[in-house]
Design a protein around this motif. Structure first.
Motif, PDB file in Angstrom:
ATOM      1  N   VAL A   2       0.826  -1.210   0.000  1.00 31.15           N
ATOM      2  CA  VAL A   2       0.000   0.000   0.000  1.00 31.15           C
ATOM      3  C   VAL A   2       0.860   1.260   0.000  1.00 31.15           C
ATOM      4  O   VAL A   2       0.363   2.352  -0.268  1.00 31.15           O
ATOM      5  CB  VAL A   2      -0.950   0.027   1.218  1.00 31.15           C
ATOM      6  CG1 VAL A   2      -1.911  -1.153   1.168  1.00 31.15           C
ATOM      7  CG2 VAL A   2      -0.169   0.030   2.536  1.00 31.15           C
ATOM      8  N   HIS A   3       2.156   1.108   0.273  1.00 32.67           N
ATOM      9  CA  HIS A   3       3.048   2.252   0.366  1.00 32.67           C
ATOM     10  C   HIS A   3       3.524   2.701  -1.012  1.00 32.67           C
ATOM     11  O   HIS A   3       3.654   1.887  -1.937  1.00 32.67           O
ATOM     12  CB  HIS A   3       4.275   1.906   1.214  1.00 32.67           C
ATOM     13  CG  HIS A   3       3.940   1.324   2.549  1.00 32.67           C
ATOM     14  ND1 HIS A   3       3.388   2.069   3.568  1.00 32.67           N
ATOM     15  CD2 HIS A   3       4.075   0.055   3.034  1.00 32.67           C
ATOM     16  CE1 HIS A   3       3.210   1.295   4.622  1.00 32.67           C
ATOM     17  NE2 HIS A   3       3.612   0.074   4.329  1.00 32.67           N
ATOM     18  N   LEU A  19      -1.445   5.226 -10.260  1.00 34.82           N
ATOM     19  CA  LEU A  19      -0.995   4.276  -9.244  1.00 34.82           C
ATOM     20  C   LEU A  19      -2.100   3.311  -8.868  1.00 34.82           C
ATOM     21  O   LEU A  19      -3.240   3.723  -8.618  1.00 34.82           O
ATOM     22  CB  LEU A  19      -0.524   5.023  -7.998  1.00 34.82           C
ATOM     23  CG  LEU A  19       0.672   5.961  -8.150  1.00 34.82           C
ATOM     24  CD1 LEU A  19       0.902   6.745  -6.867  1.00 34.82           C
ATOM     25  CD2 LEU A  19       1.929   5.175  -8.523  1.00 34.82           C
ATOM     26  N   ALA A  20      -1.764   2.029  -8.830  1.00 36.79           N
ATOM     27  CA  ALA A  20      -2.667   1.006  -8.294  1.00 36.79           C
ATOM     28  C   ALA A  20      -1.892   0.296  -7.189  1.00 36.79           C
ATOM     29  O   ALA A  20      -1.202  -0.697  -7.422  1.00 36.79           O
ATOM     30  CB  ALA A  20      -3.097   0.034  -9.378  1.00 36.79           C
ATOM     31  N   LEU A  21      -1.960   0.858  -5.965  1.00 38.99           N
ATOM     32  CA  LEU A  21      -1.210   0.327  -4.836  1.00 38.99           C
ATOM     33  C   LEU A  21      -2.090  -0.599  -4.002  1.00 38.99           C
ATOM     34  O   LEU A  21      -3.315  -0.481  -4.004  1.00 38.99           O
ATOM     35  CB  LEU A  21      -0.663   1.468  -3.988  1.00 38.99           C
ATOM     36  CG  LEU A  21       0.267   2.448  -4.719  1.00 38.99           C
ATOM     37  CD1 LEU A  21       0.718   3.556  -3.782  1.00 38.99           C
ATOM     38  CD2 LEU A  21       1.468   1.725  -5.319  1.00 38.99           C
ATOM     39  N   GLY A  22      -1.444  -1.521  -3.294  1.00 37.24           N
ATOM     40  CA  GLY A  22      -2.195  -2.514  -2.537  1.00 37.24           C
ATOM     41  C   GLY A  22      -2.920  -3.471  -3.458  1.00 37.24           C
ATOM     42  O   GLY A  22      -3.946  -4.041  -3.095  1.00 37.24           O
ATOM     43  N   ALA A  23      -2.363  -3.651  -4.660  1.00 36.08           N
ATOM     44  CA  ALA A  23      -3.021  -4.465  -5.684  1.00 36.08           C
ATOM     45  C   ALA A  23      -2.041  -5.494  -6.222  1.00 36.08           C
ATOM     46  O   ALA A  23      -1.002  -5.123  -6.777  1.00 36.08           O
ATOM     47  CB  ALA A  23      -3.533  -3.577  -6.814  1.00 36.08           C
ATOM     48  N   ALA A  44      -5.704  -9.271  -8.668  1.00 40.53           N
ATOM     49  CA  ALA A  44      -6.400 -10.240  -7.820  1.00 40.53           C
ATOM     50  C   ALA A  44      -7.847  -9.852  -7.592  1.00 40.53           C
ATOM     51  O   ALA A  44      -8.719 -10.713  -7.443  1.00 40.53           O
ATOM     52  CB  ALA A  44      -5.665 -10.375  -6.484  1.00 40.53           C
ATOM     53  N   GLY A  45      -8.153  -8.566  -7.578  1.00 40.79           N
ATOM     54  CA  GLY A  45      -9.529  -8.117  -7.371  1.00 40.79           C
ATOM     55  C   GLY A  45     -10.398  -8.192  -8.613  1.00 40.79           C
ATOM     56  O   GLY A  45     -11.595  -7.897  -8.554  1.00 40.79           O
TER      57      GLY A  45
END
Length: 400
Positions: A39-40, A77-81, A96-97
């Motif tokens: 997520v960073h 940005l696509a963070l935490g993905a 994954a989503g």
């Protein structure tokens, strides 16, 4: 967020962030999507086991760029993905989503994942397989003065963290299967000196041993070893190496081995797909062999190189990366093939503390380690590139 981009970068680490800079050096307008599993925002990893522990950096200092940088450079940005599937034929990547994105050029900078111990209790909640910023934050929150820690692993990460915890006044026990610390890179005479320094600092060393189980007694972890030791501790950190993250490459049918196989232009076996950083198995031109490298300088430069090539540069990767470490007062910078199995010649100013170690094969310098000798990496690179047969007498005093 739109669904198609000129450039998609999978990996929110140093190589991925550097690729953005490489792309923008040649293409100011092409659309870029950066996908990161954490997520960073992308950050520097070396301070996690070095400067953050010594107060030389704060967490906010380790981020490579602020969010404004990505906005200014037109990077979505696509963070935490986590990316889960690659379809080279359709030139699409699936997260994954379930979200999918099309790409013109794709970079896989997925890095590595820590090795886990397949022993009873190896997945016990709270055991830290140290790798990322969240691991640092978790460990730092528990690392109070007077607490105790078991560090499993005698390589770079284990050695650096054991020193950091000791300096922060924790009671530290190290467990590793080899006879000496960092035995893959340090010649035995230097490994013995470094290990003695650790013991003099109060670090308990359980060499030629390994954990066989982890448990807890309610308040502490309990580590049991192959040689019959039982150690209770507040913290358990495992740093026993990493493996390249190849799942996404495999899902797209790319050629893989000890990493994602790329050519000298960092192109994979599939058109318009590149790989760079810890996960790339590439032709190491100077050493004349294919290798995979896990060091900071390599990710920094190779990521940028890949970005330039994605944007049309078509430049063969020729960089000779360096790496560095700090083990209490003993610090070093090294470049080339630094392998303790090679013949070595040590040119000491102060034995086992200050000087230069040359790693030789067939009389030629293949690698150089500069121990508490600084700002000489380029000199060492030039020596390796010459590929000349040299005698120890000619090496003496060459780098100071």
């Amino acid at each position: 967020m739109k669904s198609d981009y000129d450039y998609v970068i999978v990996g929110g680490g140093l190589a991925g962030a550097s690729a953005v800079e490489g792309i923008r050096e040649r293409d100011a307008a092409g659309s870029i999507l950066l996908i990161g599993e954490e997520v960073h925002l992308p950050y520097d990893r070396p301070p996690l086991s070095k400067k953050l522990w010594f107060g030389k950096k704060n967490v906010e200092d380790i981020f490579l760029h602020d969010r404004a940088f990505y906005d200014t450079h037109g990077v979505a940005l696509a963070l935490g993905a986590a990316a889960s599937r690659l379809d080279p034929a359709a030139k699409r990547i699936t997260l994954a989503g379930g979200a999918t994105y099309g790409y013109g050029k794709l970079l896989l900078a997925t890095g590595c994942k820590p090795r886990h111990l397949d022993i009873p209790g190896g997945d016990l909640d709270g055991i830290c397989y140290f790798r990322d910023l969240d691991d640092y934050l978790h460990t730092r929150g528990k690392a109070a003065e007077g607490k105790s820690a078991v560090v499993v692993g005698g390589g770079f990460i284990g050695s650096e963290l054991a020193a950091a915890l000791n300096i922060n006044k924790l009671d530290v026990t190290m467990i590793f299967p080899g006879e000496l610390l960092c035995d893959r890179v340090l010649p035995d005479y230097l490994g013995r000196a470094v290990q003695q320094r650790y013991q003099e600092k109060g670090v308990r060393i359980l060499a030629s041993d390994k954990p066989v189980s982890f448990g807890n007694n309610g308040n502490q972890f309990v580590t049991r070893t192959w040689k019959g030791e039982t150690i209770a501790s507040d913290i358990v950190i495992v740093g026993v190496g990493v493996v390249p993250d190849l799942e996404l490459a495999r899902s797209g049918g790319l050629e893989v081995g000890n990493g994602i196989v790329v050519n000298e232009y960092l192109e994979t076996s599939s058109p318009d797909i590149y790989a760079a950083g810890d996960n790339a198995f590439f032709p190491y031109r100077v050493l004349g062999q294919a290798m995979r490298i896990e060091h900071w300088d390599h990710a920094l430069i190779q990521g940028r190189w890949a970005g330039r090539n994605m944007a049309g540069a078509h430049e063969p990767y020729t960089h000779l990366p360096y790496f560095f470490s700090d083990l209490f007062e003993f610090g070093y910078e090294a470049t080339g093939e630094v392998d303790s199995r090679l013949e070595t010649f040590a040119d000491w100013q102060k034995e086992n503390e200050t000087g230069v170690i040359y790693y030789l094969r067939d009389g030629k310098v293949r690698g150089v380690m500069m121990c508490n000798v600084w700002d000489k990496v380029e000199t060492a690179r030039e020596l390796i590139r010459k590929d000349e047969t040299v005698s120890p007498e000619k090496l003496r005093g060459l780098i100071r």
